[in-house]
Design an enzyme around this catalytic site. Structure first.
Site, mmCIF file in Angstrom:
data_model
loop_
_atom_site.group_PDB
_atom_site.id
_atom_site.type_symbol
_atom_site.label_atom_id
_atom_site.label_comp_id
_atom_site.label_asym_id
_atom_site.label_seq_id
_atom_site.Cartn_x
_atom_site.Cartn_y
_atom_site.Cartn_z
ATOM 1 N N ASP A 260 19.778 69.997 39.021
ATOM 2 C CA ASP A 260 20.295 69.805 37.655
ATOM 3 C C ASP A 260 19.104 69.572 36.735
ATOM 4 O OD1 ASP A 260 23.384 68.967 36.585
ATOM 5 O OD2 ASP A 260 21.732 68.412 35.262
ATOM 6 N N ASN B 139 31.744 79.235 33.476
ATOM 7 C CA ASN B 139 32.575 80.026 32.553
ATOM 8 C C ASN B 139 31.785 80.538 31.350
ATOM 9 O OD1 ASN B 139 35.223 80.242 33.493
ATOM 10 N ND2 ASN B 139 35.683 78.115 32.968
ATOM 11 N N ARG C 131 46.738 77.126 42.006
ATOM 12 C CA ARG C 131 47.598 76.474 40.996
ATOM 13 C C ARG C 131 49.018 77.026 41.089
ATOM 14 N NH1 ARG C 131 42.835 76.425 36.479
ATOM 15 N NH2 ARG C 131 42.111 74.318 36.967
ATOM 16 N N HIS D 198 39.333 85.677 34.605
ATOM 17 C CA HIS D 198 39.702 84.270 34.631
ATOM 18 C C HIS D 198 39.869 83.822 33.185
ATOM 19 C CE1 HIS D 198 40.032 80.229 35.994
ATOM 20 N NE2 HIS D 198 38.909 79.823 35.449
HETATM 21 O O1 TXD Z 1 37.466 78.693 37.889
HETATM 22 C C1 TXD Z 1 36.336 78.513 37.507
HETATM 23 N N1 TXD Z 1 35.420 79.444 37.665
HETATM 24 C C2 TXD Z 1 35.956 77.226 36.858
HETATM 25 C C3 TXD Z 1 34.803 77.205 36.010
HETATM 26 C C4 TXD Z 1 36.665 76.034 37.129
HETATM 27 C C5 TXD Z 1 36.213 74.838 36.641
HETATM 28 C C6 TXD Z 1 35.013 74.718 35.836
HETATM 29 N N2 TXD Z 1 34.471 75.961 35.419
HETATM 30 C C7 TXD Z 1 33.196 75.995 34.703
HETATM 31 O O2 TXD Z 1 32.167 75.473 35.537
HETATM 32 C C8 TXD Z 1 33.130 75.142 33.449
HETATM 33 O O3 TXD Z 1 33.747 75.770 32.355
HETATM 34 C C9 TXD Z 1 31.630 75.021 33.284
HETATM 35 O O4 TXD Z 1 31.109 76.188 32.669
HETATM 36 C C10 TXD Z 1 31.108 74.933 34.724
HETATM 37 C C11 TXD Z 1 30.758 73.523 35.188
HETATM 38 O O5 TXD Z 1 31.847 72.675 35.003
HETATM 39 P P1 TXD Z 1 31.692 71.082 35.251
HETATM 40 O O6 TXD Z 1 33.025 70.478 35.072
HETATM 41 O O7 TXD Z 1 30.936 70.819 36.504
HETATM 42 O O8 TXD Z 1 30.754 70.664 34.006
HETATM 43 P P2 TXD Z 1 29.832 69.371 33.878
HETATM 44 O O9 TXD Z 1 30.411 68.216 34.619
HETATM 45 O O10 TXD Z 1 29.528 69.230 32.434
HETATM 46 O O11 TXD Z 1 28.496 69.784 34.662
HETATM 47 C C12 TXD Z 1 27.634 70.774 34.247
HETATM 48 C C13 TXD Z 1 26.259 70.398 34.717
HETATM 49 C C14 TXD Z 1 25.696 69.132 34.030
HETATM 50 O O12 TXD Z 1 25.337 68.169 35.017
HETATM 51 C C15 TXD Z 1 24.480 69.657 33.286
HETATM 52 O O13 TXD Z 1 23.415 68.703 33.213
HETATM 53 C C16 TXD Z 1 24.102 70.851 34.137
HETATM 54 O O14 TXD Z 1 25.342 71.471 34.433
HETATM 55 N N3 TXD Z 1 23.215 71.801 33.481
HETATM 56 C C17 TXD Z 1 22.172 72.380 34.112
HETATM 57 N N4 TXD Z 1 21.756 72.278 35.390
HETATM 58 C C18 TXD Z 1 20.674 72.999 35.733
HETATM 59 N N5 TXD Z 1 20.008 73.811 34.881
HETATM 60 C C19 TXD Z 1 20.415 73.948 33.605
HETATM 61 N N6 TXD Z 1 19.756 74.748 32.763
HETATM 62 C C20 TXD Z 1 21.552 73.211 33.174
HETATM 63 N N7 TXD Z 1 22.207 73.102 31.997
HETATM 64 C C21 TXD Z 1 23.232 72.234 32.201
#
Ligand code: TXD
Length: 308
Positions: A33, A120, A151, A175
């Site tokens: 992360d 997403n 679901r 999706h």
């Molecule tokens: O069915 C599906 N495909 C989905 C998609 C179902 C649920 C969630 N879905 C998507 O997954 C959602 O719309 C988001 O685009 C992602 C991640 O969802 P999440 O709920 O895990 O989001 P969080 O809790 O905000 O976590 C995102 C993390 C956070 O810790 C940031 O610091 C990190 O991403 N982040 C990064 N990590 C590494 N490198 C970079 N550049 C970076 N930018 C943000």
């Protein structure tokens, strides 16, 4: 040789995915992360749970990609998640940057990688990962259909008061709001769903399935679903690592199948040691084919906005 799995993003979906992987003993995990300390802290915390849970998988957190070297699978979850009122498509620009950056970095350290995209808007982010990684289409695909189907299975189980594991459901398409739940291919212990649930109730279930993500976002307010999404991603990891060849609905890069060319769309595929080994082509009615085309068109529209 121990199997190594990289999970990018230590947020809700990423951390839960990592936890399921080590608890199911599928391999060692590197959790990456950008936020300093978070992947390290969550990784160490999860590792310590092994003493109680009874697993010996290693899990480490990192802010760079050196530790990921030699991974066989990367689950890409980093990016912004939806807030109430946002569509998945609102996330496009920022998440394109994030996915492009992370995928180019992870690919530098692992040659033989299979990438499962979760970020997403899913179908467009799969395309970003494919373009940036330059990996073949069997090695880059996305998780969505398993979640959407899960679901639908859950809502049918609630309606009929039977086990979810007896229910089979297939959701095709992108999706998003244009997903295509296929009621004709939905069965309960082999019995077609249309024989068990009245058309108006079934229509309500289909509608609730399509809005299933938003329903959770509206409850949580500060984020989106992650327990079911992580379970779905890990089912894909499991089928690949154990070469199970499960047939699962995933976002696959189509080249002519279902009349779609050069786009990621959710369809049933076989997942095994070689990644996405085969697309299964179901026979669709004219209405279903039209709904799938509409869904593919909206994916094409989003992909037209990509800059990578
Ligand atoms: O069915 C599906 N495909 C989905 C998609 C179902 C649920 C969630 N879905 C998507 O997954 C959602 O719309 C988001 O685009 C992602 C991640 O969802 P999440 O709920 O895990 O989001 P969080 O809790 O905000 O976590 C995102 C993390 C956070 O810790 C940031 O610091 C990190 O991403 N982040 C990064 N990590 C590494 N490198 C970079 N550049 C970076 N930018 C943000």
């Amino acid at each position: 040789m121990r199997t190594k799995i990289t999970v990018i993003g230590a947020g809700n979906v990423g951390a839960t995915t990592a936890q399921r992987i080590v608890e199911q003993q599928l391999g060692d995990v590197v959790l990456v992360d950008v936020v300093e300390g978070v992947p390290q802290g969550k990784g160490l915390d999860m590792y310590q749970s092994g003493a109680v849970e009874g697993f010996d998988m290693k899990i480490v957190g990192a802010n760079n990609y050196e530790e990921t070297a030699g991974s066989s699978i990367c689950v890409m979850t980093a990016g912004l998640a939806r807030k109430p009122g946002m569509s998945r498509d609102d996330l496009l620009k920022k998440n394109e940057e994030i996915v492009a950056d992370c995928i180019s970095k992870v690919c530098r350290h692992s040659r033989d990688l299979t990438i499962i995209v979760v970020t997403n808007p899913l179908d467009a982010m799969c395309e970003v990962a494919r373009r940036v990684s330059k990996l073949p289409k069997n090695k880059v695909f996305g998780m969505a259909g398993i979640l959407d189907s899960a679901r639908m299975r859950a809502f049918i189980a609630m309606e009929l008061n039977v086990s979810m594991t007896n229910i089979h459901a297939t959701v095709l398409g992108g999706h998003g709001d244009t997903m295509v739940p296929l009621t004709r291919y939905c069965t309960v212990a082999g019995v077609p769903i249309t024989e068990l649930i009245a058309p108006d109730r079934l229509a309500a279930i289909v509608k609730r399935t399509a809005g299933g993500g938003a329903e959770i976002v509206n409850f949580l307010k500060t984020g989106s679903a992650y327990y079911a999404p992580s379970a779905a991603a890990v089912e894909m990891v499991d089928s690949i690592l154990k070469d199970k060849k499960k047939i699962l609905p995933c976002a696959a890069y189509l080249e002519g199948e279902y009349g779609v060319n050069g786009l990621y769309v959710g369809v049933p595929v076989v997942l095994g040691a070689n990644g996405l080994e085969r697309v299964i082509e179901l026979k669709l009615t004219a209405d279903e084919a039209a709904a799938l085309k509409k869904s593919a068109d909206s994916v094409a529209e989003l992909c037209g906005l990509l800059t990578c």
